[in-house]
Motif scaffolding. Structure first.
Motif, PDB file in Angstrom:
ATOM      1  N   VAL A 138       0.835  -1.201   0.000  1.00  0.00           N
ATOM      2  CA  VAL A 138       0.000   0.000   0.000  1.00  0.00           C
ATOM      3  C   VAL A 138       0.869   1.251   0.000  1.00  0.00           C
ATOM      4  O   VAL A 138       0.560   2.242  -0.689  1.00  0.00           O
ATOM      5  CB  VAL A 138      -0.956  -0.009   1.210  1.00  0.00           C
ATOM      6  CG1 VAL A 138      -1.653   1.334   1.361  1.00  0.00           C
ATOM      7  CG2 VAL A 138      -1.985  -1.128   1.065  1.00  0.00           C
ATOM      8  N   LYS A 139       1.953   1.220   0.747  1.00  0.00           N
ATOM      9  CA  LYS A 139       2.856   2.375   0.793  1.00  0.00           C
ATOM     10  C   LYS A 139       3.473   2.626  -0.577  1.00  0.00           C
ATOM     11  O   LYS A 139       3.658   3.782  -0.991  1.00  0.00           O
ATOM     12  CB  LYS A 139       3.946   2.139   1.841  1.00  0.00           C
ATOM     13  CG  LYS A 139       4.880   3.313   2.033  1.00  0.00           C
ATOM     14  CD  LYS A 139       5.878   3.042   3.140  1.00  0.00           C
ATOM     15  CE  LYS A 139       6.820   4.233   3.337  1.00  0.00           C
ATOM     16  NZ  LYS A 139       7.801   3.975   4.425  1.00  0.00           N
ATOM     17  N   PHE A 145      -6.241   0.441  -6.005  1.00  0.00           N
ATOM     18  CA  PHE A 145      -6.372  -0.580  -7.038  1.00  0.00           C
ATOM     19  C   PHE A 145      -6.140  -2.011  -6.544  1.00  0.00           C
ATOM     20  O   PHE A 145      -5.961  -2.911  -7.337  1.00  0.00           O
ATOM     21  CB  PHE A 145      -5.419  -0.272  -8.202  1.00  0.00           C
ATOM     22  CG  PHE A 145      -5.855   0.910  -9.021  1.00  0.00           C
ATOM     23  CD1 PHE A 145      -6.783   0.765 -10.038  1.00  0.00           C
ATOM     24  CD2 PHE A 145      -5.352   2.170  -8.750  1.00  0.00           C
ATOM     25  CE1 PHE A 145      -7.198   1.854 -10.785  1.00  0.00           C
ATOM     26  CE2 PHE A 145      -5.759   3.265  -9.494  1.00  0.00           C
ATOM     27  CZ  PHE A 145      -6.683   3.110 -10.519  1.00  0.00           C
ATOM     28  N   PHE A 146      -6.158  -2.226  -5.246  1.00  0.00           N
ATOM     29  CA  PHE A 146      -6.018  -3.593  -4.725  1.00  0.00           C
ATOM     30  C   PHE A 146      -7.410  -4.215  -4.618  1.00  0.00           C
ATOM     31  O   PHE A 146      -7.977  -4.345  -3.524  1.00  0.00           O
ATOM     32  CB  PHE A 146      -5.286  -3.582  -3.384  1.00  0.00           C
ATOM     33  CG  PHE A 146      -3.822  -3.306  -3.521  1.00  0.00           C
ATOM     34  CD1 PHE A 146      -2.984  -4.206  -4.164  1.00  0.00           C
ATOM     35  CD2 PHE A 146      -3.274  -2.136  -3.017  1.00  0.00           C
ATOM     36  CE1 PHE A 146      -1.627  -3.951  -4.300  1.00  0.00           C
ATOM     37  CE2 PHE A 146      -1.921  -1.867  -3.145  1.00  0.00           C
ATOM     38  CZ  PHE A 146      -1.095  -2.784  -3.795  1.00  0.00           C
ATOM     39  N   THR A 147      -7.956  -4.621  -5.754  1.00  0.00           N
ATOM     40  CA  THR A 147      -9.326  -5.130  -5.810  1.00  0.00           C
ATOM     41  C   THR A 147      -9.405  -6.609  -6.145  1.00  0.00           C
ATOM     42  O   THR A 147     -10.495  -7.130  -6.374  1.00  0.00           O
ATOM     43  CB  THR A 147     -10.130  -4.339  -6.853  1.00  0.00           C
ATOM     44  OG1 THR A 147      -9.488  -4.472  -8.130  1.00  0.00           O
ATOM     45  CG2 THR A 147     -10.201  -2.860  -6.482  1.00  0.00           C
ATOM     46  N   SER A 148      -8.268  -7.317  -6.165  1.00  0.00           N
ATOM     47  CA  SER A 148      -8.281  -8.752  -6.458  1.00  0.00           C
ATOM     48  C   SER A 148      -6.998  -9.380  -5.945  1.00  0.00           C
ATOM     49  O   SER A 148      -6.013  -8.673  -5.651  1.00  0.00           O
ATOM     50  CB  SER A 148      -8.400  -9.003  -7.969  1.00  0.00           C
ATOM     51  OG  SER A 148      -7.197  -8.628  -8.629  1.00  0.00           O
ATOM     52  N   SER A 149      -6.991 -10.695  -5.856  1.00  0.00           N
ATOM     53  CA  SER A 149      -5.765 -11.401  -5.471  1.00  0.00           C
ATOM     54  C   SER A 149      -4.641 -11.104  -6.453  1.00  0.00           C
ATOM     55  O   SER A 149      -3.478 -10.937  -6.073  1.00  0.00           O
ATOM     56  CB  SER A 149      -6.018 -12.908  -5.420  1.00  0.00           C
ATOM     57  OG  SER A 149      -6.931 -13.243  -4.391  1.00  0.00           O
ATOM     58  N   TRP A 152      -2.744  -7.842  -5.843  1.00  0.00           N
ATOM     59  CA  TRP A 152      -1.713  -7.998  -4.814  1.00  0.00           C
ATOM     60  C   TRP A 152      -0.510  -8.767  -5.366  1.00  0.00           C
ATOM     61  O   TRP A 152       0.649  -8.423  -5.074  1.00  0.00           O
ATOM     62  CB  TRP A 152      -2.285  -8.744  -3.612  1.00  0.00           C
ATOM     63  CG  TRP A 152      -3.299  -8.007  -2.795  1.00  0.00           C
ATOM     64  CD1 TRP A 152      -4.637  -8.278  -2.691  1.00  0.00           C
ATOM     65  CD2 TRP A 152      -3.071  -6.876  -1.942  1.00  0.00           C
ATOM     66  NE1 TRP A 152      -5.253  -7.395  -1.835  1.00  0.00           N
ATOM     67  CE2 TRP A 152      -4.315  -6.514  -1.357  1.00  0.00           C
ATOM     68  CE3 TRP A 152      -1.943  -6.125  -1.616  1.00  0.00           C
ATOM     69  CZ2 TRP A 152      -4.447  -5.453  -0.469  1.00  0.00           C
ATOM     70  CZ3 TRP A 152      -2.079  -5.056  -0.726  1.00  0.00           C
ATOM     71  CH2 TRP A 152      -3.315  -4.740  -0.167  1.00  0.00           C
ATOM     72  N   MET A 153      -0.764  -9.809  -6.136  1.00  0.00           N
ATOM     73  CA  MET A 153       0.317 -10.638  -6.665  1.00  0.00           C
ATOM     74  C   MET A 153       1.166  -9.862  -7.667  1.00  0.00           C
ATOM     75  O   MET A 153       2.400  -9.981  -7.679  1.00  0.00           O
ATOM     76  CB  MET A 153      -0.264 -11.899  -7.293  1.00  0.00           C
ATOM     77  CG  MET A 153      -0.915 -12.839  -6.268  1.00  0.00           C
ATOM     78  SD  MET A 153      -1.980 -14.104  -6.995  1.00  0.00           S
ATOM     79  CE  MET A 153      -0.755 -15.215  -7.697  1.00  0.00           C
ATOM     80  N   MET A 154       0.529  -9.068  -8.518  1.00  0.00           N
ATOM     81  CA  MET A 154       1.305  -8.267  -9.470  1.00  0.00           C
ATOM     82  C   MET A 154       2.143  -7.222  -8.741  1.00  0.00           C
ATOM     83  O   MET A 154       3.305  -6.980  -9.104  1.00  0.00           O
ATOM     84  CB  MET A 154       0.373  -7.603 -10.478  1.00  0.00           C
ATOM     85  CG  MET A 154      -0.198  -8.555 -11.512  1.00  0.00           C
ATOM     86  SD  MET A 154      -0.994  -7.702 -12.895  1.00  0.00           S
ATOM     87  CE  MET A 154       0.433  -7.011 -13.746  1.00  0.00           C
ATOM     88  N   ALA A 155       1.559  -6.600  -7.718  1.00  0.00           N
ATOM     89  CA  ALA A 155       2.313  -5.619  -6.936  1.00  0.00           C
ATOM     90  C   ALA A 155       3.539  -6.270  -6.298  1.00  0.00           C
ATOM     91  O   ALA A 155       4.645  -5.702  -6.295  1.00  0.00           O
ATOM     92  CB  ALA A 155       1.425  -4.992  -5.873  1.00  0.00           C
TER      93      ALA A 155
END
Length: 216
Positions: A138-139, A145-149, A152-155
């Protein structure tokens, strides 16, 4: 009257100005030949990450046999379905809610037995899980835009320094279910490409079919 013992100056004159002990001391040779036994340090292989969803259209097209790829999977729908897994992501914290217990309980028991790293919200459901670095993501990328698993995985893949990210079994084709999730993929795809990261999916997947340009 002649000198019985020559002085230091006399010795210098008789030896052409060079002290006899200096002249007799050989100069050690210096080996200037290049070193031939130095082993060069190998560059680490670029990180390539394949994200695996459950859509049958392209899930099994992932490079499971290619060890240069890291296989990151998620979802109870992939239990015992993939030939290789390097990391598992289970972001949901509602697996034991009454409406999910029928598949959540056996899924949790399955996760407890797996040897690969498992990222979850915390270790309350699976003691061997690794807490997902939510606050770090998040930082780095913001909250919008964290609306799916897969977001998070791409981030995480971008943060880990991936040079290539491929998506298999990830269609997000249902307009009703994924209307809020699909744009997050394009956001992280854009961020990745701005960093020079290659992002792609096989032709069998719908995920790369971006919306048209409004008004045109």
């Amino acid at each position: 009257m002649g000198k019985i013992t020559p002085t230091f100056a006399d010795q210098q004159k008789g030896n052409g100005g060079v002290h006899p002990f200096v002249a007799m001391t050989p100069t050690p040779a210096v080996d200037l030949s290049p070193l031939t036994d130095v082993v060069p340090i190998a560059e680490p292989a670029p990180l390539k990450v394949a994200l695996i969803g459950t859509a049958p259209s392209s899930r099994m097209l992932a490079p499971f046999a290619d060890q240069s790829w890291k296989i990151w999977a998620c979802s109870p729908g992939n239990m015992n379905a993939l030939p290789r897994v390097d990391a598992w992501f289970e972001i949901h914290g509602n697996l034991l809610w009454p409406e999910h217990k029928s598949y959540g309980e056996p899924y949790i028991e399955w996760l407890k037995k797996q040897p690969f790293p498992i990222y979850m919200q915390d270790q309350s459901l699976v003691p061997n899980a690794t807490p997902f670095p939510k606050e770090e993501m998040v930082k780095k990328f913001g909250r919008n835009f964290f609306t799916s698993s897969f977001a998070w995985m791409m981030a995480k893949a971008i943060s880990d320094g991936a040079k290539e990210i491929a998506l298999f079994g990830i269609d997000m084709a249902s307009r009703d279910e994924y209307i809020l999730q699909r744009p997050s993929f394009y956001f992280f795809k854009y961020l990745a490409e701005q960093k020079g990261i290659k992002v792609w999916a096989p032709n069998e997947s719908d995920i790369m079919q971006a919306p048209g340009l409004y008004g045109f």
